[in-house]
Design an enzyme around this catalytic site. Structure first.
Site, PDB file in Angstrom:
ATOM      1  N   CYS A 238      15.486 -47.192  18.100  1.00 31.44           N
ATOM      2  CA  CYS A 238      15.707 -45.963  18.868  1.00 31.44           C
ATOM      3  C   CYS A 238      15.357 -46.254  20.318  1.00 31.44           C
ATOM      4  O   CYS A 238      14.184 -46.428  20.666  1.00 31.44           O
ATOM      5  CB  CYS A 238      14.825 -44.847  18.295  1.00 31.44           C
ATOM      6  SG  CYS A 238      15.036 -43.253  19.104  1.00 31.44           S
TER       7      CYS A 238
ATOM      8  N   CYS B 286      14.102 -29.316  26.678  1.00 29.05           N
ATOM      9  CA  CYS B 286      14.183 -28.618  25.394  1.00 29.05           C
ATOM     10  C   CYS B 286      12.778 -28.209  24.945  1.00 29.05           C
ATOM     11  O   CYS B 286      11.828 -28.981  25.092  1.00 29.05           O
ATOM     12  CB  CYS B 286      14.842 -29.506  24.346  1.00 29.05           C
ATOM     13  SG  CYS B 286      16.579 -29.925  24.725  1.00 29.05           S
TER      14      CYS B 286
ATOM     15  N   CYS C 269      10.799 -37.939  15.757  1.00 31.66           N
ATOM     16  CA  CYS C 269      11.755 -37.234  16.606  1.00 31.66           C
ATOM     17  C   CYS C 269      11.061 -36.185  17.473  1.00 31.66           C
ATOM     18  O   CYS C 269      10.311 -35.348  16.973  1.00 31.66           O
ATOM     19  CB  CYS C 269      12.815 -36.575  15.724  1.00 31.66           C
ATOM     20  SG  CYS C 269      14.092 -35.712  16.642  1.00 31.66           S
TER      21      CYS C 269
END
Length: 338
Positions: free
Chosen positions: A97, A108, A322
């Site tokens: 990643c 966000c 995440c």
């Protein structure tokens, strides 16, 4: 550098253009760490190259290993900043990643990187170095641009990096091994879809405009309905894959209404949905959904023809899951330790 640029650099230094091809082979296939290792180039030419160029290979300055085998690395950039990269082993697969920016402009609500703010773009070399200097580089099977930053907000450098990764003269990876994620910057997304064959993943998180806007300020300029309309203009029925990332928040976006609205939004589109567990970040009053709610979402979507999976959470104990990546604390620690 691309092959054409390497050939031009060689010519500019008075070398034959084929030397550029030799350099490309040493860089992208042999992964040398110094120009002096390019032994089929004369010593005089290697000296000349060293006077004007460097490999740019910068090993990670720190790593953390999770109990599940996930490894988080802290890489330096050419500008002296730091960025996090996560290597996720899974049987015969190993996914990296990678980050595309230091921090992020998108802000966000649920993302730690967004709380860091935007601190700079990564160059194509900074992006590739996360692969080039990775200790497990030769084990990698997949790369996802889902680390720090919004890839479409740094599209030139992301496209340059994916070109090197997929070019025959360089890494020669299939574009099907690479996924680039985005909140959906419409004009940039169209360009990416036109110029790249890599998979694309869209951050959805709610199919309802007002709620997605509260979670993701980018919804104001690029509503998810417009993004989906754009995606419908492209063919994802063959090898190229379209996926939607959906972090599930307890009592917020995990209801039957959300399941129905997602079906309405995505009906007839060749895609898959990845349901992701929420990991708490400081100062944000959101909670993760229960297993039952996540499974109910999955089953409803699947029953309506939308292939849906619940993504296994990895590296949470080292803040590598995440939404948890940030280098702000690392940079403060580094400053305090100097």
């Amino acid at each position: 550098m691309s092959l054409a640029e390497l050939k031009q650099a060689a010519k500019d230094l008075g070398m034959p253009s084929f030397t550029g091809g030799q350099i490309a082979s040493w860089l992208y296939r042999n992964h040398v760490s110094s120009i002096d290792e390019m032994t089929n180039i004369s010593k005089a030419n290697r000296t000349r190259l060293s006077e004007h160029y460097e490999i740019g290979n910068m090993p990670p300055v720190e790593s953390q290993c999770s109990k599940d085998g996930t490894i988080k690395y802290l890489f330096p950039t050419a500008s002296g900043q730091l960025v996090e990269t996560v290597m996720i082993p899974d049987g015969e697969r190993a996914t990296l990643c990678v980050s595309s920016q230091v921090g992020c402009k998108m802000n966000c609500l649920f993302c730690q990187t967004g709380k860091q703010g935007f601190e700079g773009q990564l160059t194509a070399a900074d992006i590739l170095n996360q692969i080039y200097a990775l200790p497990e580089r030769d084990l990698l099977t997949n790369i996802v641009f889902m680390g720090q930053g919004e890839p479409m907000d740094n599209l030139d450098n992301v496209l340059r990096a994916t070109e090197i990764l997929t070019a025959d003269y360089a890494y020669a990876w299939s574009p099907r091994r690479i996924t680039v994620s985005s909140v959906g910057i419409k004009s940039k997304l169209r360009r990416f879809l036109d110029e790249s064959e890599c998979h694309v993943a869209i951050s959805l998180h709610s199919p309802i405009h007002e709620q997605r806007l509260a979670l993701m300020p980018a919804e104001r300029a690029m509503p998810i309905t417009e993004i989906v309309s754009l995606l419908r203009q492209y063919d994802f029925s063959h090898q190229r894959r379209l996926s939607f990332e959906y972090i599930v928040f307890g009592g917020l976006n995990d209801t039957p209404l959300h399941a129905r609205e997602m079906v309405r939004l995505l009906r007839g589109l060749d895609c898959r949905v990845n349901l992701i567990r929420f990991h708490q970040i400081p100062g944000v009053d959101l909670k993760g959904a229960s297993d039952e709610r996540m499974e109910a979402l999955r089953d409803h979507l699947t029953s309506h023809g939308i292939f849906t999976t619940i993504r296994a959470s990895r590296g949470q104990d080292i803040q590598a899951a995440c939404g948890l990546l940030t280098t702000a604390a690392k940079e403060r620690d580094a400053a305090n330790n100097c």
